[in-house]
Design a protein around this motif. Structure first.
Motif, PDB file in Angstrom:
ATOM      1  N   GLY A 353     -41.865  61.711  87.205  1.00  0.00           N
ATOM      2  CA  GLY A 353     -42.888  62.502  86.545  1.00  0.00           C
ATOM      3  C   GLY A 353     -43.458  61.815  85.323  1.00  0.00           C
ATOM      4  N   ARG A 354     -44.605  62.306  84.895  1.00  0.00           N
ATOM      5  CA  ARG A 354     -45.260  61.836  83.686  1.00  0.00           C
ATOM      6  C   ARG A 354     -45.842  63.040  82.964  1.00  0.00           C
ATOM      7  N   ALA A 355     -45.860  62.977  81.632  1.00  0.00           N
ATOM      8  CA  ALA A 355     -46.396  64.096  80.860  1.00  0.00           C
ATOM      9  C   ALA A 355     -47.068  63.579  79.604  1.00  0.00           C
ATOM     10  N   ILE A 356     -47.976  64.391  79.113  1.00  0.00           N
ATOM     11  CA  ILE A 356     -48.630  64.116  77.841  1.00  0.00           C
ATOM     12  C   ILE A 356     -48.580  65.396  77.021  1.00  0.00           C
ATOM     13  N   ARG A 357     -48.358  65.235  75.715  1.00  0.00           N
ATOM     14  CA  ARG A 357     -48.273  66.383  74.816  1.00  0.00           C
ATOM     15  C   ARG A 357     -49.212  66.121  73.650  1.00  0.00           C
ATOM     16  N   THR A 358     -50.163  67.042  73.426  1.00  0.00           N
ATOM     17  CA  THR A 358     -51.058  66.980  72.279  1.00  0.00           C
ATOM     18  C   THR A 358     -50.615  68.056  71.289  1.00  0.00           C
ATOM     19  N   GLN A 359     -51.365  68.227  70.212  1.00  0.00           N
ATOM     20  CA  GLN A 359     -51.010  69.298  69.273  1.00  0.00           C
ATOM     21  C   GLN A 359     -51.032  70.664  69.962  1.00  0.00           C
ATOM     22  N   ARG A 360     -51.936  70.838  70.919  1.00  0.00           N
ATOM     23  CA  ARG A 360     -52.055  72.157  71.542  1.00  0.00           C
ATOM     24  C   ARG A 360     -51.589  72.201  72.987  1.00  0.00           C
ATOM     25  N   TRP A 361     -51.731  71.112  73.735  1.00  0.00           N
ATOM     26  CA  TRP A 361     -51.570  71.175  75.180  1.00  0.00           C
ATOM     27  C   TRP A 361     -50.389  70.342  75.676  1.00  0.00           C
ATOM     28  N   ASP A 387     -50.536  76.020  77.228  1.00  0.00           N
ATOM     29  CA  ASP A 387     -51.268  76.165  75.979  1.00  0.00           C
ATOM     30  C   ASP A 387     -50.236  76.484  74.901  1.00  0.00           C
ATOM     31  N   LEU A 388     -49.841  75.491  74.116  1.00  0.00           N
ATOM     32  CA  LEU A 388     -48.759  75.663  73.158  1.00  0.00           C
ATOM     33  C   LEU A 388     -49.153  76.519  71.959  1.00  0.00           C
ATOM     34  N   GLN A 389     -50.450  76.737  71.798  1.00  0.00           N
ATOM     35  CA  GLN A 389     -50.889  77.649  70.741  1.00  0.00           C
ATOM     36  C   GLN A 389     -50.658  79.097  71.149  1.00  0.00           C
ATOM     37  N   ALA A 390     -51.043  79.446  72.367  1.00  0.00           N
ATOM     38  CA  ALA A 390     -50.878  80.814  72.852  1.00  0.00           C
ATOM     39  C   ALA A 390     -49.492  81.066  73.437  1.00  0.00           C
ATOM     40  N   ASP A 391     -48.818  79.998  73.857  1.00  0.00           N
ATOM     41  CA  ASP A 391     -47.573  80.122  74.617  1.00  0.00           C
ATOM     42  C   ASP A 391     -46.607  79.023  74.182  1.00  0.00           C
ATOM     43  N   PRO A 392     -46.085  79.098  72.940  1.00  0.00           N
ATOM     44  CA  PRO A 392     -45.255  78.002  72.424  1.00  0.00           C
ATOM     45  C   PRO A 392     -43.940  77.808  73.169  1.00  0.00           C
ATOM     46  N   TYR A 393     -43.507  78.819  73.911  1.00  0.00           N
ATOM     47  CA  TYR A 393     -42.237  78.687  74.628  1.00  0.00           C
ATOM     48  C   TYR A 393     -42.440  78.384  76.108  1.00  0.00           C
ATOM     49  N   GLU A 394     -43.686  78.066  76.478  1.00  0.00           N
ATOM     50  CA  GLU A 394     -44.016  77.553  77.808  1.00  0.00           C
ATOM     51  C   GLU A 394     -43.514  78.484  78.918  1.00  0.00           C
ATOM     52  N   LEU A 395     -43.946  79.718  78.837  1.00  0.00           N
ATOM     53  CA  LEU A 395     -43.547  80.725  79.823  1.00  0.00           C
ATOM     54  C   LEU A 395     -44.626  80.979  80.870  1.00  0.00           C
ATOM     55  N   THR A 396     -45.853  80.498  80.624  1.00  0.00           N
ATOM     56  CA  THR A 396     -46.952  80.714  81.569  1.00  0.00           C
ATOM     57  C   THR A 396     -47.585  79.379  81.932  1.00  0.00           C
ATOM     58  N   ASN A 397     -47.411  78.978  83.176  1.00  0.00           N
ATOM     59  CA  ASN A 397     -47.966  77.712  83.665  1.00  0.00           C
ATOM     60  C   ASN A 397     -49.419  77.927  84.067  1.00  0.00           C
TER      61      ASN A 397
END
Length: 449
Positions: A353-361, A387-397
């Motif tokens: 896998g590969r991932a990218i993390r920005t301030q929000r996404w 969306d780490l602003q609306a969902d910081p605990y990553e519960l909604t994909n």
């Protein structure tokens, strides 16, 4: 007191599988980490700090070399660091430093680890897979002569005692000491988290991070012991600072605290860390000492790959052009214009896998034909968007949502660019199947953050 060395000493205090939110500096209410919290407050706190590979061996290869795991070839566990690979130990030795390694190595295919496979460290008191040669109250490592050494005390304390002895012996010459703990990693053969006896059951049902409260996993069973291990690690950090103060080395010594990856407690897949989620990739990181004292909180996104060039730069040593991260020292001067707005993560073993993390996404992809032996792929499929602003605990994909197609398009190109910068071959990312969005809307401006 005058400096006894013209070069600063360097100590790396390295934990294993420690979540960022175990610390008070990141909002944990249990008072587990007063020494780290003080270090973060009076030194330099990297608030957004991430691993570049959430599994032990690959992360360690990156921290030793400043190269991505796909560059060193150590893209999964059980791949030894190639002999002849230059590590931090080599660079510091060339600059006249004494170098020492204590604890868990996990970059060789043998125990004891013979001299050519020790990454250039002169003093050696370590085990390749410490979890397999020791237990919480049975600390077994190997010395320079490959002799078995049993250290007294709880494992964290045993390694800390050894580290303090090393500092005392080398107080009059510049040294680079890497102390690599197993805690708060689980004890593999029992699949539990053995805290010191004094903290057994001390943190049961005290506080659960919101992602674990929502998703469960093994947190109800394991958080108590995990927190007890974190507590003892922080006490060990305090003992290191006390030793430096007693030897009048505080102003002469750079200390880095960080971890190889986090822990999702089997909420995201069937094990503990191999995923793109914050619980797996976000770690506590702080510096103190010459050049770092009272530099404040850094909010830019920093990767484990950036720490090796930072250590060399802070010690006044040249940073090799081959290193794939960059020194954070410009951030301390608030020179942020050229700093990347994202961090790149390679994921192995559970998937390719590969991932990218920005301030929000957060955007993550996975190879459909993932195998444990695949370093990379020429094809990936979109898997996660948060969306780490609306969902910081990553519960909604949000992957595939119509409202977020433009966001995914932008992040897809950013991820492909990051993969290329890391030296990976060109690849295709297959877009997820489209889904209806409900009330969600994303503006073009929000997509760029």
């Amino acid at each position: 007191m005058a400096k006894r060395n013209t070069q600063p000493n360097v100590i790396v205090f390295f934990t294993d599988q420690q979540r960022w939110d175990t610390t008070g500096a990141h909002g944990n209410p249990l008072g587990l980490t007063p020494n780290f919290d003080r270090m973060a407050a009076t030194g330099t706190h990297l608030y957004h700090s991430f691993t570049c590979q959430p599994v032990c061996g690959p992360a360690r290869s990156a921290l030793q070399t400043g190269l991505y795991p796909t560059t060193t070839g150590c893209f999964r566990n059980s791949i030894p660091l190639p002999e002849g690979t230059k590590t931090l130990a080599h660079y510091f030795r060339e600059a006249g430093y004494k170098t020492g390694y204590i604890g868990k190595w996990h970059l060789a295919g043998e125990n004891p680890v013979t001299e050519p496979k020790r990454g250039g460290y002169e003093y050696w008191l370590a085990s390749n897979a410490l979890e397999r040669t020791s237990d919480a109250y049975d600390t077994v490592v190997f010395d320079n002569d490959n002799e078995r050494v049993k250290l007294p005390g709880y494992r964290v304390d045993a390694l800390t005692d050894a580290a303090i002895r090393y500092v005392d012996r080398h107080q009059d010459e510049p040294f680079f000491l890497f102390v690599s703990y197993l805690e708060p990693h689980h004890q593999n053969h029992r699949d539990d988290y053995p805290a010191p006896d004094v903290y057994a059951n001390a943190f049961t049902s005290r506080w659960t991070p919101p992602d674990l409260a929502a998703l469960g996993g093994t947190s109800a069973q394991h958080l108590d012991g995990y927190y007890g291990m974190v507590k003892r690690l922080d006490e060990a950090l305090g003992r290191v600072f006390d030793a430096l103060k007693s030897l009048a080395l505080t102003d002469d010594t750079i200390v880095l605290f960080t971890s190889d990856h986090g822990n999702h407690f089997k909420t995201r897949n069937g094990e503990y860390k191999r995923s793109c989620h914050e619980s797996s990739i976000r770690v506590p990181t702080a510096f103190t000492g010459p050049g770092f004292t009272s530099r404040g909180q850094i909010r830019e996104l920093v990767s484990l790959i950036d720490l090796p060039p930072t250590l060399l730069d802070a010690a006044g040593l040249p940073v090799p052009a081959s290193m794939q991260g960059r020194s954070i020292l410009p951030l301390l001067r608030r020179e942020t214009a050229d700093w990347p707005e994202d961090v790149f993560v390679q994921i192995s073993e559970a998937q390719t896998g590969r991932a990218i993390r920005t301030q929000r996404w957060k955007y993550s992809v996975s190879a459909p034909d993932s195998t444990r032996n695949s370093a990379s792929s020429d094809t990936y499929a979109e898997e996660f968007l948060y969306d780490l602003q609306a969902d910081p605990y990553e519960l909604t994909n949000l992957i595939g949502y119509q409202s977020h197609q433009s966001t995914a398009d932008v992040l897809r190109q950013r991820l492909l660019r990051r993969m290329a910068e890391a030296g990976e071959a060109p690849a295709e990312i297959i877009a997820a199947e489209e889904k209806k969005s409900g009330q969600r809307r994303v503006t073009e401006q929000e997509t760029r953050h």
